[in-house]
Motif scaffolding. Structure first.
Motif, short mmCIF file in Angstrom:
data_model
loop_
_atom_site.label_atom_id
_atom_site.label_comp_id
_atom_site.label_asym_id
_atom_site.label_seq_id
_atom_site.Cartn_x
_atom_site.Cartn_y
_atom_site.Cartn_z
N ARG A 223 13.27 5.02 -9.67
CA ARG A 223 13.71 3.79 -9.57
C ARG A 223 12.60 2.68 -9.71
NH1 ARG A 223 19.43 3.66 -8.49
NH2 ARG A 223 19.79 5.93 -9.20
N CYS A 224 11.48 3.12 -9.28
CA CYS A 224 10.22 2.09 -9.41
C CYS A 224 9.16 2.22 -10.41
CB CYS A 224 10.00 1.63 -8.00
SG CYS A 224 10.96 1.20 -6.86
N GLY A 225 8.85 3.62 -10.40
CA GLY A 225 7.82 4.03 -11.03
C GLY A 225 6.41 4.67 -10.01
N VAL A 226 6.64 4.46 -8.77
CA VAL A 226 5.72 4.91 -7.81
C VAL A 226 5.34 6.42 -8.13
CG1 VAL A 226 6.47 3.38 -6.17
CG2 VAL A 226 7.04 5.46 -6.00
N SER A 227 4.16 6.93 -7.57
CA SER A 227 3.88 8.23 -7.73
C SER A 227 4.96 9.22 -7.13
CB SER A 227 2.38 8.44 -7.24
OG SER A 227 2.25 10.06 -7.14
N ALA A 228 5.28 10.15 -7.71
CA ALA A 228 6.13 11.21 -7.12
C ALA A 228 5.40 12.16 -6.29
CB ALA A 228 7.04 11.98 -8.19
N ASP A 229 4.01 12.22 -6.28
CA ASP A 229 3.15 13.20 -5.48
C ASP A 229 3.18 12.64 -4.24
OD1 ASP A 229 1.51 14.98 -4.68
OD2 ASP A 229 -0.25 14.17 -6.17
N PRO A 230 3.69 13.62 -3.21
CA PRO A 230 3.67 13.41 -1.67
C PRO A 230 2.41 13.52 -1.53
CG PRO A 230 4.61 15.34 -1.96
CD PRO A 230 4.48 14.92 -3.50
N HIS A 231 1.50 13.97 -1.98
CA HIS A 231 0.12 14.07 -1.47
C HIS A 231 -0.87 12.77 -1.98
CE1 HIS A 231 0.93 18.29 -0.30
NE2 HIS A 231 1.20 18.58 -1.54
N HIS A 232 -0.11 12.02 -2.83
CA HIS A 232 -0.78 11.07 -2.94
C HIS A 232 -0.60 9.89 -1.84
CE1 HIS A 232 -1.06 6.90 -5.65
NE2 HIS A 232 -1.92 7.27 -5.04
N THR A 233 -1.54 9.65 -0.93
CA THR A 233 -1.24 8.99 0.34
C THR A 233 -2.15 7.67 0.53
OG1 THR A 233 -2.91 10.31 1.40
CG2 THR A 233 -0.61 11.18 1.46
N SER B 19 0.73 -1.23 -0.03
CA SER B 19 -0.28 0.03 -0.16
C SER B 19 0.86 1.19 -0.16
CB SER B 19 -1.01 0.03 1.22
OG SER B 19 -0.27 0.26 2.32
N ARG B 20 0.25 2.13 -0.43
CA ARG B 20 1.11 3.68 -0.64
C ARG B 20 1.32 4.13 0.78
NH1 ARG B 20 3.98 7.01 -3.74
NH2 ARG B 20 3.47 9.11 -3.58
N GLU B 21 0.39 3.62 1.91
CA GLU B 21 0.40 4.14 3.10
C GLU B 21 1.91 3.47 3.96
OE1 GLU B 21 -4.21 4.18 2.83
OE2 GLU B 21 -2.27 3.00 1.83
N VAL B 22 1.87 2.19 3.68
CA VAL B 22 3.10 1.50 4.00
C VAL B 22 4.47 2.06 3.44
CG1 VAL B 22 4.29 -0.73 4.19
CG2 VAL B 22 1.80 -0.76 4.54
N SER B 23 4.35 2.33 2.33
CA SER B 23 5.66 2.74 1.57
C SER B 23 6.08 4.08 2.07
CB SER B 23 5.50 2.93 -0.17
OG SER B 23 5.49 1.56 -0.58
N LEU B 24 4.94 5.00 2.14
CA LEU B 24 5.25 6.32 2.66
C LEU B 24 5.66 6.52 4.18
CD1 LEU B 24 2.19 8.45 1.32
CD2 LEU B 24 4.73 8.36 0.62
N ARG B 25 5.31 5.50 4.84
CA ARG B 25 5.85 5.23 6.11
C ARG B 25 7.12 4.90 6.27
NH1 ARG B 25 6.44 1.08 9.85
NH2 ARG B 25 6.22 1.82 12.19
N SER B 26 7.63 4.06 5.21
CA SER B 26 9.13 3.50 5.32
C SER B 26 9.80 4.68 4.72
CB SER B 26 8.98 2.35 4.45
OG SER B 26 8.25 1.25 4.74
N TYR B 27 9.61 5.35 3.82
CA TYR B 27 10.25 6.76 3.48
C TYR B 27 10.57 7.59 4.43
CZ TYR B 27 8.40 4.67 -1.01
OH TYR B 27 8.16 3.87 -2.02
N ARG B 28 9.60 7.84 5.40
CA ARG B 28 9.57 8.85 6.47
C ARG B 28 10.65 8.38 7.57
NH1 ARG B 28 3.85 9.30 5.89
NH2 ARG B 28 3.51 7.91 7.53
N GLY C 207 -4.22 4.09 -1.16
CA GLY C 207 -4.13 3.15 -2.44
C GLY C 207 -3.11 2.20 -2.48
N GLN C 208 -3.02 1.48 -3.53
CA GLN C 208 -1.90 0.49 -3.84
C GLN C 208 -0.70 1.45 -4.56
OE1 GLN C 208 -4.08 -1.07 -1.55
NE2 GLN C 208 -2.10 -2.59 -2.25
N ASP C 209 0.46 0.77 -4.35
CA ASP C 209 1.62 1.19 -4.91
C ASP C 209 1.83 0.79 -6.47
OD1 ASP C 209 3.28 3.23 -4.26
OD2 ASP C 209 4.20 2.27 -2.49
N VAL C 210 2.43 1.22 -7.21
CA VAL C 210 2.39 0.75 -8.65
C VAL C 210 4.01 0.65 -9.02
CG1 VAL C 210 2.25 1.39 -11.11
CG2 VAL C 210 0.61 2.10 -9.29
N ILE C 211 4.44 -0.29 -9.51
CA ILE C 211 5.59 -0.80 -9.98
C ILE C 211 5.78 -0.81 -11.59
CG2 ILE C 211 7.88 -2.28 -10.24
CD1 ILE C 211 7.09 -3.15 -7.12
#
Length: 271
Positions: free
Chosen positions: A63-73, A23-32, A75-79
């Motif tokens: 590198r992956c193709g995920v959304s570069a928009d930090p306001h996209h918080t 999920s986008r939420e999980v990825s953003l948490r990892s980035y933080r 849904g599911q991630d995309v590769i």
């Protein structure tokens, strides 16, 4: 033989790429957490420069193709499957190079339930052409701090692929093993190889801390990573990790078999 078109279709059908389970939420948490230098996200990498959360998002988009928009918080991630295919080709080039010089290789995974078969197929092929598939520190104790406290594990090898088992779990040489992001297993293996007078690996292949821990110590390291594993991609951007293949690292084990066949064919290692 797996064609590029067939593999692209497989990546999308199996959700190894395209819309993935992470999920986008999980990825953003990892980035933080990575930006805050949380050891759980660094997994062995010591970044050379500060990485703000926005920097990590931009890198992962590249590198992956995920959304570069930090306001996209949500849904599911995309590769992007094209990025996965390009990275698999680069991965195959490294395999071909080490095979060509009959080098020494160390395999290790923190995802034994999912990725053991993928790595084992590569280990079998490299061994068949004369490469040394290393198994240092067999049975060595590795204490890893987890969310449940300090846990004792032991280093084991299944079909030439290193993994860890919780202390006393299972019999040596048998799958599966424990899930881990820790770099401690690869540090233990490399230290044992050095203490024994070598050989040391010319190439380390794996995921999570196996790649980051080895790359940080100066070993050539290549591997697989999901969208919530930014450390490998930061390592690649900074030069400590050679190749990272973006894909979902948690689908069914059978889904990785076509990737192994594709990589071995591209490396001219098909048996």
């Amino acid at each position: 033989m797996v064609s590029v078109g067939a593999l692209r279709a497989h990546l999308l059908d199996s959700r190894l790429a395209g819309t993935v389970a992470t999920s986008r939420e999980v990825s953003l948490r990892s980035y933080r957490l990575f930006a805050a230098r949380d050891p759980r996200m660094l997994i062995g990498i010591d970044p050379q420069r500060p990485w703000a959360s926005r920097d990590v998002i931009e890198l992962m988009s590249e590198r992956c193709g995920v959304s570069a928009d930090p306001h996209h918080t949500s849904g599911q991630d995309v590769i992007d499957p094209e990025r996965t295919l390009a990275a698999l080709d680069a991965f195959a080039e490294r395999l071909a190079a080490v095979a060509g010089r009959r080098g020494s290789v160390l395999f290790g995974t923190g995802h034994p339930h999912r990725l053991l078969g993928f790595y084992a197929a590569l280990a079998d092929a490299l061994s068949a052409v004369g490469c040394a598939v290393l198994t240092p520190a067999q049975g060595r104790r590795v204490d890893i701090l987890t969310q449940f406290g300090l846990r004792t594990h032991n280093l084991d090898y299944v079909r030439g692929v290193a993994l860890i088992r919780e202390g006393g779990a299972g019999r040596p040489g048998r799958a599966p093993g424990a899930h881990t992001h820790s770099p401690l297993p690869v540090r233990t293996a490399l230290a044992a190889a050095a203490e024994a007078g070598g050989p040391l690996p010319d190439l380390v292949i794996g995921d999570h801390g196996w790649v980051c821990g080895a790359g940080q110590l100066g070993f050539q390291a290549i591997g697989l990573a999901d969208t919530d594993d930014p450390a490998l991609f930061v390592g690649q951007a900074e030069g400590s990790v050679a190749v990272v293949v973006p894909l979902d690292d948690g689908v069914r084990a059978a889904c990785y078999r076509p990737l192994a066949r594709y990589v071995l064919n591209r490396a001219c290692l098909s048996q």
